[in-house]
Structure formats: C-alpha cells, structure tokens
Enzyme design. Structure first.
Site, PDB file in Angstrom:
ATOM      1  N   THR A   1      35.686  44.582  47.010  1.00 20.83           N
ATOM      2  CA  THR A   1      36.963  44.336  47.704  1.00 20.83           C
ATOM      3  C   THR A   1      38.127  44.258  46.715  1.00 20.83           C
ATOM      4  O   THR A   1      39.189  43.719  47.041  1.00 20.83           O
ATOM      5  CB  THR A   1      36.898  43.028  48.517  1.00 20.83           C
ATOM      6  OG1 THR A   1      36.682  41.928  47.607  1.00 20.83           O
ATOM      7  CG2 THR A   1      35.777  43.060  49.544  1.00 20.83           C
TER       8      THR A   1
ATOM      9  N   PHE B   1      46.533  49.355  46.796  1.00 18.98           N
ATOM     10  CA  PHE B   1      46.435  48.632  45.530  1.00 18.98           C
ATOM     11  C   PHE B   1      45.089  48.837  44.819  1.00 18.98           C
ATOM     12  O   PHE B   1      45.048  49.186  43.637  1.00 18.98           O
ATOM     13  CB  PHE B   1      46.682  47.136  45.777  1.00 18.98           C
ATOM     14  CG  PHE B   1      46.606  46.294  44.545  1.00 18.98           C
ATOM     15  CD1 PHE B   1      45.457  45.562  44.268  1.00 18.98           C
ATOM     16  CD2 PHE B   1      47.667  46.229  43.655  1.00 18.98           C
ATOM     17  CE1 PHE B   1      45.376  44.781  43.114  1.00 18.98           C
ATOM     18  CE2 PHE B   1      47.600  45.452  42.506  1.00 18.98           C
ATOM     19  CZ  PHE B   1      46.441  44.729  42.228  1.00 18.98           C
ATOM     20  N   ASN B   2      43.967  48.567  45.491  1.00 15.86           N
ATOM     21  CA  ASN B   2      42.664  48.605  44.813  1.00 15.86           C
ATOM     22  C   ASN B   2      42.410  49.971  44.168  1.00 15.86           C
ATOM     23  O   ASN B   2      41.922  50.052  43.040  1.00 15.86           O
ATOM     24  CB  ASN B   2      41.527  48.297  45.793  1.00 15.86           C
ATOM     25  CG  ASN B   2      41.480  46.841  46.187  1.00 15.86           C
ATOM     26  OD1 ASN B   2      42.005  45.982  45.475  1.00 15.86           O
ATOM     27  ND2 ASN B   2      40.883  46.555  47.337  1.00 15.86           N
TER      28      ASN B   2
ATOM     29  N   ASP C   1      40.198  38.140  49.534  1.00 16.19           N
ATOM     30  CA  ASP C   1      38.839  38.175  48.983  1.00 16.19           C
ATOM     31  C   ASP C   1      38.143  36.838  49.223  1.00 16.19           C
ATOM     32  O   ASP C   1      36.969  36.771  49.571  1.00 16.19           O
ATOM     33  CB  ASP C   1      38.865  38.412  47.473  1.00 16.19           C
ATOM     34  CG  ASP C   1      39.598  39.651  47.034  1.00 16.19           C
ATOM     35  OD1 ASP C   1      40.845  39.654  47.083  1.00 16.19           O
ATOM     36  OD2 ASP C   1      38.933  40.636  46.675  1.00 16.19           O
TER      37      ASP C   1
ATOM     38  N   ASN D   1      44.010  41.544  41.572  1.00 16.63           N
ATOM     39  CA  ASN D   1      45.153  40.758  42.080  1.00 16.63           C
ATOM     40  C   ASN D   1      45.763  39.902  40.974  1.00 16.63           C
ATOM     41  O   ASN D   1      46.975  39.753  40.884  1.00 16.63           O
ATOM     42  CB  ASN D   1      44.694  39.854  43.223  1.00 16.63           C
ATOM     43  CG  ASN D   1      44.457  40.628  44.502  1.00 16.63           C
ATOM     44  OD1 ASN D   1      45.218  41.537  44.822  1.00 16.63           O
ATOM     45  ND2 ASN D   1      43.388  40.302  45.203  1.00 16.63           N
TER      46      ASN D   1
ATOM     47  N   ASP E   1      38.233  40.452  43.629  1.00 19.42           N
ATOM     48  CA  ASP E   1      39.331  40.013  42.744  1.00 19.42           C
ATOM     49  C   ASP E   1      40.166  38.941  43.465  1.00 19.42           C
ATOM     50  O   ASP E   1      41.363  39.106  43.704  1.00 19.42           O
ATOM     51  CB  ASP E   1      40.216  41.210  42.344  1.00 19.42           C
ATOM     52  CG  ASP E   1      40.941  41.850  43.537  1.00 19.42           C
ATOM     53  OD1 ASP E   1      42.036  42.425  43.323  1.00 19.42           O
ATOM     54  OD2 ASP E   1      40.432  41.756  44.678  1.00 19.42           O
TER      55      ASP E   1
ATOM     56  N   HIS F   1      42.799  42.093  54.832  1.00 14.20           N
ATOM     57  CA  HIS F   1      42.096  43.285  54.335  1.00 14.20           C
ATOM     58  C   HIS F   1      40.587  43.048  54.094  1.00 14.20           C
ATOM     59  O   HIS F   1      39.751  43.651  54.751  1.00 14.20           O
ATOM     60  CB  HIS F   1      42.706  43.727  52.998  1.00 14.20           C
ATOM     61  CG  HIS F   1      44.177  43.978  53.023  1.00 14.20           C
ATOM     62  ND1 HIS F   1      44.772  45.050  53.665  1.00 14.20           N
ATOM     63  CD2 HIS F   1      45.198  43.279  52.460  1.00 14.20           C
ATOM     64  CE1 HIS F   1      46.076  45.007  53.492  1.00 14.20           C
ATOM     65  NE2 HIS F   1      46.371  43.947  52.772  1.00 14.20           N
ATOM     66  N   ASP F   2      40.263  42.235  53.107  1.00 12.41           N
ATOM     67  CA  ASP F   2      38.892  42.200  52.574  1.00 12.41           C
ATOM     68  C   ASP F   2      37.832  41.706  53.554  1.00 12.41           C
ATOM     69  O   ASP F   2      36.699  42.221  53.549  1.00 12.41           O
ATOM     70  CB  ASP F   2      38.862  41.378  51.285  1.00 12.41           C
ATOM     71  CG  ASP F   2      39.693  42.037  50.191  1.00 12.41           C
ATOM     72  OD1 ASP F   2      40.210  41.316  49.318  1.00 12.41           O
ATOM     73  OD2 ASP F   2      39.850  43.273  50.226  1.00 12.41           O
TER      74      ASP F   2
HETATM   75  O1  RIB Z   1      45.497  46.557  49.205  1.00 11.46           O
HETATM   76  C1  RIB Z   1      44.818  45.394  49.569  1.00 11.46           C
HETATM   77  C2  RIB Z   1      43.746  45.068  48.598  1.00 11.46           C
HETATM   78  O2  RIB Z   1      44.312  44.821  47.306  1.00 11.46           O
HETATM   79  C3  RIB Z   1      42.976  43.778  48.945  1.00 11.46           C
HETATM   80  O3  RIB Z   1      41.671  43.883  48.473  1.00 11.46           O
HETATM   81  C4  RIB Z   1      43.713  42.724  48.179  1.00 11.46           C
HETATM   82  O4  RIB Z   1      42.887  41.595  47.868  1.00 11.46           O
HETATM   83  C5  RIB Z   1      44.041  43.467  46.916  1.00 11.46           C
HETATM   84  O5  RIB Z   1      42.900  43.424  46.079  1.00 11.46           O
HETATM   85 CA    CA Z   2      40.816  42.195  46.953  1.00 11.31          CA
END
Ligand code: RIB
Ligand code: CA
Length: 317
Positions: free
Chosen positions: A127, A169-170, A15, A40, A10, A243-244
C-alpha cells in the site's frame, strides 16, 4: 483457513487503518508480517508507525520489518503535506513497545515466500511505493511462483494523478519498482484512485466509527479527521479518499468491488508523466491483461465492513 498475507506499507493514516482492519480479522487473514518502506514519510517514521499500530491492535504476534529507505532510481519524495510530520498526525505518537525486527524487509519477504507451506502461496499487499516488492523479485526470482496474488493500492486511470497531473503517489515515488512488479507475471489486483475516490471518509462515517467507543476506533477517527482536511480542500469533497483499506476490504469481501482484466503499464522516463499508469480498460492494445483493475465499489458496504471490524476491538478492551 486464514489466508497468509504480508502487508508492505508506508503509514500514513490510510495505511494505518488498513493494518487495523487486517489485524481485526485473524480468522480471514494470517498477517505473517508487516514490512515498511519510505513513502508518505521517511522509513524511520513508517516503521515506527507500523509498530505503533501493532501495539494499538494488541497484535504483538505480528513482526514489523524496515525495508528500503529510498526508491530504486528516483529521489525519494514524501507527503508530509497530506499526512503531517509524524505520518499519522491525528493521534498521540510515542515510542512503540513492539520492537523492530533486525532482518531487512526484503529478506523477510523472500524467506517467507520460499518457506511458507501454503500450497496456494502467500498474498502480498503493498500500500506504498513498490520498492520492497521489486527488490525481492530482483534479488530472488525463485519467489515468483510462491506469490499467490499481489493486491496493490496504486495507479490511476480516469481520476488523473494526485501527486502530479498524471501520476498517483505510490507509483510516482518509485515508477521503476512498479514496472518490475507489473511485469512479474503473477496475479495482480490493483486499487487506483478511480476506485479509492469512491470511498471518502465523510464526517458521518467518521462519527459512526468514533461512536464505537474503543481505543482503536477512537484512533481511527482521530487519524481520519486529520487526514481528511487536505483532500477535502483539494477535491471539495466531504472527507478524504480512504485508499489503502480498499486492499484489505477486497481480501475480506471481494464482492464489494468490480474489477476488469486490463493491460497496465507505467511510464518510467518522461519527467512530465513519470509514474503514469496506462490502463488499457478498452483493450485497444491487445497486450496481455496483467492486472485486475478495480473500477467500482459498494462504498456503503465498504464502510459497514470497516466499522463492524473496528467494533471487534470493543470486545477486546
Ligand atoms: O495515492 C495514495 C497512496 O499514497 C496511499 O497509499 C497513501 O498512503 C500514499 O501512500
Ligand atoms: Ca500508503
């Protein structure tokens, strides 16, 4: 022999960096396709942003598909407050050259898993919210044995939540999809906030990437500089957690990470803690260990790998 993977994402700046890292390692990763999901930012933007990364990397051989425009049950929640209105603020955003494939992402995932000839199967690398992966599992259970591994960015244990006090979040965006995926029975390696917060994109690390002096590295530096501002203020750290790209770095260099087999489950019902990942790190439940939970990373090694792979784009330009 390059490992066949499907990256489901996303974009989102992090990403986007994961895609550029994967595209720079064709000898190790055979990216069969990029599937996109709402997260996102809405799907119309995540699919456009993924196509833009294909253009930027010069990897027009990689098809891009649009998937689910909303979570399975919950209302869609987006994160423009982190990523900006385009989702990849920090670079110039234009209409991509790479076209969007007409097939739905879920059908691409199913068709590819059922038809790919690698005896070990195909690795899925989500991701973003897990909606597309869950939909593929529900629509066509025959794909399960064709999945070699699912390498997820998502969840949190000691770090708490980043979108709510208890949820990352994801997983928060689509907790029901996460529940389906966590129960699928295939090998899962999960990179939650506990490990991604160990790899902040500091100013020094961004400067080293910018010094590579190629258009891809310049775009990464621009995106990470924008992306860093929100989390730097929120956490009081120099730079935002990257993160990703942890998922791709693990596939390229697994020794950078330490993982532990744990039972991981997700809260789907409570309005207060929906999306919380209950990581049984100390094996107190005796429940089956369905996840390899990443909990430590060699951060300098991670950035050496990222910078070296981004430098490969210098040779190309
Ligand atoms: O919490 C971080 C994640 O949420 C990452 O994948 C960021 O791109 C969002 O998608
Ligand atoms: Ca992401």
């Amino acid at each position: 022999m390059a490992r066949p993977v499907i990256i489901d994402c996303d974009p989102g700046q992090d990403d986007a960096v994961a895609l550029l890292l994967a595209f720079a390692a064709p000898e190790a990763l055979d990216v069969l396709g990029v599937t996109t999901v709402a997260g996102n930012v809405p799907l119309a933007l995540t699919q456009r942003n993924a196509r833009l990364m294909v253009d930027l990397a010069g990897r027009r051989d990689v098809p891009v598909f649009a998937g689910c425009a909303r979570p399975l049950v919950c209302e869609l929640v987006t994160a423009e407050y982190v990523h900006g209105q385009t989702g990849i603020d920090g670079i110039e955003v234009r209409e991509p050259e790479q076209p969007l494939e007409p097939r739905h992402a879920v059908d691409f995932i199913i068709d590819t898993l059922l038809s790919h000839t690698d005896p070990e199967g195909v690795t899925l690398v989500p991701t973003g919210p897990l909606t597309n992966i869950a939909m593929a599992l529900v629509k066509e259970p025959r794909i399960v044995p064709r999945i070699r591994e699912i390498v997820i960015m998502g969840g949190a244990m000691r770090e708490g939540g980043n979108h709510t006090p208890s949820a990352e979040f994801n997983i928060r965006v689509d907790p029901h999809a996460a529940d389906v995926v966590l129960r699928c029975g295939r090998p899962i390696t999960m990179f939650g906030l506990d490990v991604t917060h160990q790899v902040p994109a500091t100013r020094e690390r961004i400067a080293r990437i910018a010094a590579l002096d190629n258009p891809v590295a310049a775009a990464v530096a621009g995106m990470l500089s924008f992306y860093g501002r929100f989390d730097s203020r929120k956490y009081g750290m120099d730079g935002a957690p990257l993160h990703d790209p942890c998922t791709i770095a693990y596939l390229l260099s697994p020794d950078l990470f330490e993982t532990r087999a744990c039972h991981v489950a997700v809260e789907t019902d409570s309005p207060l803690t929906r999306g919380h990942t209950a990581v049984d790190f100390w094996h107190v439940t005796g429940l089956p260990e369905n996840v390899h939970w990443a909990h430590r990373v060699d951060a300098d090694g991670f950035y050496r790998l990222l910078t070296a792979r981004l430098d490969r784009y210098s040779a190309k330009t």
